[in-house]
Motif scaffolding. Structure first.
Motif, PDB file in Angstrom:
ATOM      1  N   ASN A  35       0.843  -1.197   0.000  1.00 33.24           N
ATOM      2  CA  ASN A  35       0.000   0.000   0.000  1.00 33.24           C
ATOM      3  C   ASN A  35       0.885   1.257   0.000  1.00 33.24           C
ATOM      4  OD1 ASN A  35       0.764   0.462   2.798  1.00 33.24           O
ATOM      5  ND2 ASN A  35      -0.638  -1.234   3.266  1.00 33.24           N
ATOM      6  N   LYS A  36       0.236   2.414  -0.082  1.00 31.23           N
ATOM      7  CA  LYS A  36       0.967   3.677  -0.163  1.00 31.23           C
ATOM      8  C   LYS A  36       1.669   4.028   1.146  1.00 31.23           C
ATOM      9  CE  LYS A  36      -1.721   5.798  -3.875  1.00 31.23           C
ATOM     10  NZ  LYS A  36      -2.563   6.944  -4.294  1.00 31.23           N
ATOM     11  N   ALA A  37       1.105   3.581   2.248  1.00 30.19           N
ATOM     12  CA  ALA A  37       1.733   3.857   3.538  1.00 30.19           C
ATOM     13  C   ALA A  37       3.116   3.213   3.603  1.00 30.19           C
ATOM     14  CB  ALA A  37       0.856   3.334   4.678  1.00 30.19           C
ATOM     15  N   LYS A  61      10.836   8.433  15.490  1.00 31.91           N
ATOM     16  CA  LYS A  61      10.881   9.778  14.910  1.00 31.91           C
ATOM     17  C   LYS A  61       9.998   9.892  13.672  1.00 31.91           C
ATOM     18  CE  LYS A  61      15.577  10.847  16.525  1.00 31.91           C
ATOM     19  NZ  LYS A  61      16.984  11.111  16.111  1.00 31.91           N
ATOM     20  N   PHE A  62       9.959   8.819  12.890  1.00 29.42           N
ATOM     21  CA  PHE A  62       9.206   8.835  11.636  1.00 29.42           C
ATOM     22  C   PHE A  62       7.700   8.972  11.863  1.00 29.42           C
ATOM     23  CE2 PHE A  62       7.026   6.310   8.266  1.00 29.42           C
ATOM     24  CZ  PHE A  62       7.252   7.179   7.212  1.00 29.42           C
ATOM     25  N   VAL A  66       3.437  10.400   9.876  1.00 31.05           N
ATOM     26  CA  VAL A  66       2.328   9.469   9.655  1.00 31.05           C
ATOM     27  C   VAL A  66       1.033  10.129  10.133  1.00 31.05           C
ATOM     28  CG1 VAL A  66       1.431   7.158  10.103  1.00 31.05           C
ATOM     29  CG2 VAL A  66       3.897   7.529  10.001  1.00 31.05           C
ATOM     30  N   ASP A  67       0.000  10.038   9.311  1.00 24.42           N
ATOM     31  CA  ASP A  67      -1.243  10.769   9.594  1.00 24.42           C
ATOM     32  C   ASP A  67      -2.229  10.029  10.491  1.00 24.42           C
ATOM     33  OD1 ASP A  67      -0.434  12.942   8.042  1.00 24.42           O
ATOM     34  OD2 ASP A  67      -1.210  12.031   6.204  1.00 24.42           O
ATOM     35  N   SER A  68      -2.254   8.689  10.365  1.00 25.51           N
ATOM     36  CA  SER A  68      -3.309   7.972  11.084  1.00 25.51           C
ATOM     37  C   SER A  68      -2.788   6.695  11.731  1.00 25.51           C
ATOM     38  CB  SER A  68      -4.450   7.612  10.126  1.00 25.51           C
ATOM     39  OG  SER A  68      -4.035   6.593   9.224  1.00 25.51           O
ATOM     40  N   GLU A  69      -3.566   6.246  12.712  1.00 22.02           N
ATOM     41  CA  GLU A  69      -3.260   4.982  13.402  1.00 22.02           C
ATOM     42  C   GLU A  69      -3.220   3.820  12.422  1.00 22.02           C
ATOM     43  OE1 GLU A  69      -6.135   1.953  15.699  1.00 22.02           O
ATOM     44  OE2 GLU A  69      -6.043   3.974  16.592  1.00 22.02           O
TER      45      GLU A  69
END
Length: 327
Positions: A35-37, A61-62, A66-69
């Motif tokens: 997937n894109k994640a 740190k990364f 990341v936008d969502s759980e």
């Protein structure tokens, strides 16, 4: 007497395995992204490879990117699953010699220390073995590795009441604190302060994956309890192949707390360095051991009153657990 080993990736490296994170990344970047994640994660690793020398710190740190759980969980399990695949393949490539010095080294590590330190080690052991005391020393192992290389080297030997020159020994438990191949493996940080994404610091689903103590609790594992128990009763703690990194800060804190006890246990730190000291220039050893000792004191956050050349011994570039020549 209770002897505890805490063993890190240096053990597998000594067996010839390519188990550094830097060895894993080329494999991971070639794997198909589901997937894109995951594509985002791989892009980050590829473009900032130097920052990922410690994958666990870098992963914490990364999280800021990341936008969502859900996105993070997808990334996390893809990374950990591919790491497990890589390590399984790597461990199967290396033939481990079961006739190695594994048992001898496990029970009598002092043989690799310098003569003065050997005396100090044996003098400490004599508190338990001296005066005709026939007690058996129990040796337990906490490994931070996912591979079963220790078990493979020991093989099917039943190591109970093994008589050695310095006493009798039995192997107790080998505890894989962070899991092992064929089961769940834990890749993560020590605490929520090592998570850069502020919203994730309060997100239990993320912490159940990324924060090691919380992941262990979420799995209903007793490994932390076992490990803490081994440390609390240890008369000798031996560190081998460990980086003393911040993502295991709770572990090093427990070791420091044990060293502060009135029973005054001994600590042996086997330190590996690329700086080799020739046998005919051992006058240089003192300086290198002092540097290794300072690193140990710093990483363990060891109070000044616990600094001791007599109770904390350093083995510099010793070949303990290394395969025999020709094996």
């Amino acid at each position: 007497m209770n002897i505890l080993y805490i063993i890190g990736n240096g053990f597998d490296l000594a067996q010839g395995m390519k188990t550094r994170y830097a060895d894993f990344y080329p494999y991971y970047l070639k794997c198909k992204s589901p997937n894109k994640a995951v594509e985002l994660l791989k892009k980050e690793i590829k473009e900032n490879i130097g920052d990922w020398s410690d994958m666990e710190i870098a992963l914490g740190k990364f999280t800021k990117k990341v936008d969502s759980e859900d996105e993070f969980v997808e990334m996390y399990f893809d990374l950990s699953d591919r790491l497990a695949e890589y390590l399984k393949q790597e461990s199967e490539k290396v033939g481990l010699n079961k006739q190695s010095r594994m048992v001898e080294d496990l029970f009598e590590p002092f043989r690799y220390l310098e003569p003065l330190d050997q005396r100090l080690y044996l003098s400490h052991c004599n508190k338990f073995f001296g005066n005709g005391n026939r007690a058996v020393a129990e040796v337990n192992v906490v490994t931070l590795n996912y591979t079963s290389s220790i078990e493979r080297l020991i093989g099917s030997q039943r190591l109970r009441n093994v008589s050695m020159e310095s006493g009798s020994f039995s192997l107790g438990t080998i505890c894989h604190l962070h899991g092992m191949l064929g089961d769940t493996i834990l890749v993560g940080v020590n605490d929520e302060q090592q998570i850069a994404n502020d919203s994730f610091k309060q997100n239990q689903a993320v912490k159940d994956c990324l924060v090691k103590p919380e992941a262990i609790a979420a799995m209903r594992s007793d490994k932390s309890i076992l490990c803490q128990g081994f440390i609390k009763k240890a008369d000798i703690i031996i560190l081998y192949g460990v980086s003393l990194g911040a993502t295991d800060a709770n572990l090093w804190k427990a070791v420091t707390e044990r060293l502060a006890k009135v029973e005054q246990p001994m600590l042996v730190y086997f330190h590996h360095s690329l700086k080799i000291i020739p046998r005919n220039k051992k006058q240089l050893l003192g300086r290198k051991e002092a540097e290794a000792r300072e690193l140990l004191y710093q990483r363990l956050n060891l109070p000044q009153d616990l600094h001791s050349d007599n109770r904390i011994l350093v083995g510099y570039n010793k070949e303990i657990f290394a395969p025999r020549q020709g094996s």
